[in-house]
Design a protein around this motif. Sequence first.
Motif, PDB file in Angstrom:
ATOM      1  N   UNK A 278       6.345   9.538   2.164  1.00 46.41           N
ATOM      2  CA  UNK A 278       7.080  10.455   1.297  1.00 46.41           C
ATOM      3  C   UNK A 278       7.791   9.700   0.165  1.00 46.41           C
ATOM      4  N   UNK A 279       8.324   8.533   0.503  1.00 48.83           N
ATOM      5  CA  UNK A 279       8.980   7.711  -0.522  1.00 48.83           C
ATOM      6  C   UNK A 279       7.964   7.240  -1.563  1.00 48.83           C
ATOM      7  N   UNK A 280       6.797   6.848  -1.111  1.00 52.28           N
ATOM      8  CA  UNK A 280       5.750   6.420  -2.037  1.00 52.28           C
ATOM      9  C   UNK A 280       5.327   7.574  -2.934  1.00 52.28           C
TER      10      UNK A 280
ATOM     11  N   UNK B  50       4.614  10.140  -8.471  1.00 52.40           N
ATOM     12  CA  UNK B  50       4.360  11.595  -8.463  1.00 52.40           C
ATOM     13  C   UNK B  50       3.033  12.012  -9.084  1.00 52.40           C
ATOM     14  N   UNK B  51       2.431  11.140  -9.877  1.00 51.31           N
ATOM     15  CA  UNK B  51       1.171  11.503 -10.522  1.00 51.31           C
ATOM     16  C   UNK B  51      -0.064  11.138  -9.692  1.00 51.31           C
ATOM     17  N   UNK B  52       0.145  10.463  -8.581  1.00 48.73           N
ATOM     18  CA  UNK B  52      -0.991  10.056  -7.747  1.00 48.73           C
ATOM     19  C   UNK B  52      -1.385  11.191  -6.794  1.00 48.73           C
ATOM     20  N   UNK B  53      -2.684  11.351  -6.524  1.00 49.99           N
ATOM     21  CA  UNK B  53      -3.164  12.485  -5.709  1.00 49.99           C
ATOM     22  C   UNK B  53      -3.027  12.247  -4.207  1.00 49.99           C
ATOM     23  N   UNK B  54      -1.798  12.047  -3.761  1.00 50.43           N
ATOM     24  CA  UNK B  54      -1.538  11.731  -2.346  1.00 50.43           C
ATOM     25  C   UNK B  54      -0.976  12.954  -1.643  1.00 50.43           C
ATOM     26  N   UNK B  55      -1.482  13.225  -0.450  1.00 46.79           N
ATOM     27  CA  UNK B  55      -0.934  14.286   0.387  1.00 46.79           C
ATOM     28  C   UNK B  55      -0.668  13.744   1.790  1.00 46.79           C
ATOM     29  N   UNK B  56       0.417  14.170   2.380  1.00 46.15           N
ATOM     30  CA  UNK B  56       0.743  13.807   3.755  1.00 46.15           C
ATOM     31  C   UNK B  56       0.475  15.006   4.651  1.00 46.15           C
ATOM     32  N   UNK B  57      -0.456  14.839   5.583  1.00 45.04           N
ATOM     33  CA  UNK B  57      -0.790  15.893   6.534  1.00 45.04           C
ATOM     34  C   UNK B  57      -0.283  15.494   7.920  1.00 45.04           C
ATOM     35  N   UNK B  58      -0.131  16.489   8.790  1.00 43.29           N
ATOM     36  CA  UNK B  58       0.364  16.216  10.140  1.00 43.29           C
ATOM     37  C   UNK B  58      -0.597  16.821  11.162  1.00 43.29           C
TER      38      UNK B  58
ATOM     39  N   UNK C  66       5.033  -0.356   8.608  1.00 43.34           N
ATOM     40  CA  UNK C  66       5.035  -1.711   8.070  1.00 43.34           C
ATOM     41  C   UNK C  66       3.982  -1.908   6.985  1.00 43.34           C
ATOM     42  N   UNK C  67       2.840  -1.215   7.068  1.00 42.49           N
ATOM     43  CA  UNK C  67       1.725  -1.480   6.166  1.00 42.49           C
ATOM     44  C   UNK C  67       1.292  -0.297   5.312  1.00 42.49           C
ATOM     45  N   UNK C  68       1.742   0.914   5.614  1.00 42.36           N
ATOM     46  CA  UNK C  68       1.182   2.086   4.935  1.00 42.36           C
ATOM     47  C   UNK C  68       1.433   2.071   3.425  1.00 42.36           C
ATOM     48  N   UNK C  69       2.591   1.584   2.989  1.00 39.08           N
ATOM     49  CA  UNK C  69       2.859   1.549   1.547  1.00 39.08           C
ATOM     50  C   UNK C  69       1.912   0.576   0.844  1.00 39.08           C
ATOM     51  N   UNK C  70       1.676  -0.594   1.449  1.00 36.05           N
ATOM     52  CA  UNK C  70       0.727  -1.550   0.871  1.00 36.05           C
ATOM     53  C   UNK C  70      -0.665  -0.943   0.803  1.00 36.05           C
ATOM     54  N   UNK C  71      -1.043  -0.211   1.851  1.00 32.90           N
ATOM     55  CA  UNK C  71      -2.347   0.453   1.881  1.00 32.90           C
ATOM     56  C   UNK C  71      -2.462   1.430   0.720  1.00 32.90           C
ATOM     57  N   UNK C  72      -1.408   2.206   0.476  1.00 35.44           N
ATOM     58  CA  UNK C  72      -1.433   3.196  -0.599  1.00 35.44           C
ATOM     59  C   UNK C  72      -1.453   2.530  -1.975  1.00 35.44           C
TER      60      UNK C  72
END
Length: 293
Positions: A50-52, A57-65, A15-21
């Motif tokens: 992943x959608x964000x 694509x130019x933002x330095x975001x990584x999704x870790x698990x 619900x909030x992660x996209x706003x946070x990013x």
Amino acid sequence: MLNVSIIIPAWNEEERIADCLVNAVRQTVTPHEILVVDNRSTDGTCAAVERFMRDHPDEPIRLLHQNEEQGLIPTRNYGFDHATGDVLGRIDADCMLKPDWVEVVAGIFTEDPEAMGATGPVTYYDMPARHTSLAADDHVRRRTYRADGGEVLLFGSNMALRASAWRQIAGEVCRDKADVMHEDVDISLHLLGKGMKTVYSKRMICGISARRMDTSFKSFHNYMKRFKNTFEAHPQHWRKHKSEHTLYLAYPWLRALYPVYQQLLEIRDINPAERMWFDEQLALVERDDIKLD
């Protein structure tokens, strides 16, 4: 100037992660990296991240698990251990960073080589009177959120520590298998235990949700007991003031107001996280446009 990694532990935060990013990337100084560390989410958190990432694509975001253990502490530690920045910023997945947060944090550690941990005030973005809330929180944190006669305690929703400091305490911080302590206070006490300096900056501002106030008193009381439990686990440290007393006083008022205000936001079709720093972000865009001209 030192660079800043932002670590965001996440569990069921679609619900909030996209706003946070959005708030994490709209900064006056670009973060070195933004690490979202998912911890066995069962909702659409990972899909939202992943959608964000596809949309930016130019933002330095990584999704870790982090799938080995369920819990905030192992997830936080995983993020800290995989970060590559000079400074490790730590926020929650429902936090909204002020547009100059990275710049302020980088400045704190660049200008003060002795600073090993830093924190600042917060305000509730999903409640009214945000400026009053910020002033009140700043007052409490500067005067009572302390240990050992005045040393600053870090607040997990708005904190940062030097990467070198984390490496010194990483093997010593409490694992808290029973889940009864405040992990941010624990980190603070481990830093202080090694004689490391923690600092408070009024300019290091973050918006947080008041949703914890929308819980039963029993749940809230158990959460407040974490302060006592954490200090009991570190008997060499002490505190003069108990910040939870202020929160106990605020609880009934916020508990009553929170659902009412959420209904108002829904009726008006307002996303409080989206509008949190809208005016400041707009001013930044206008400033950058002027520079380009």
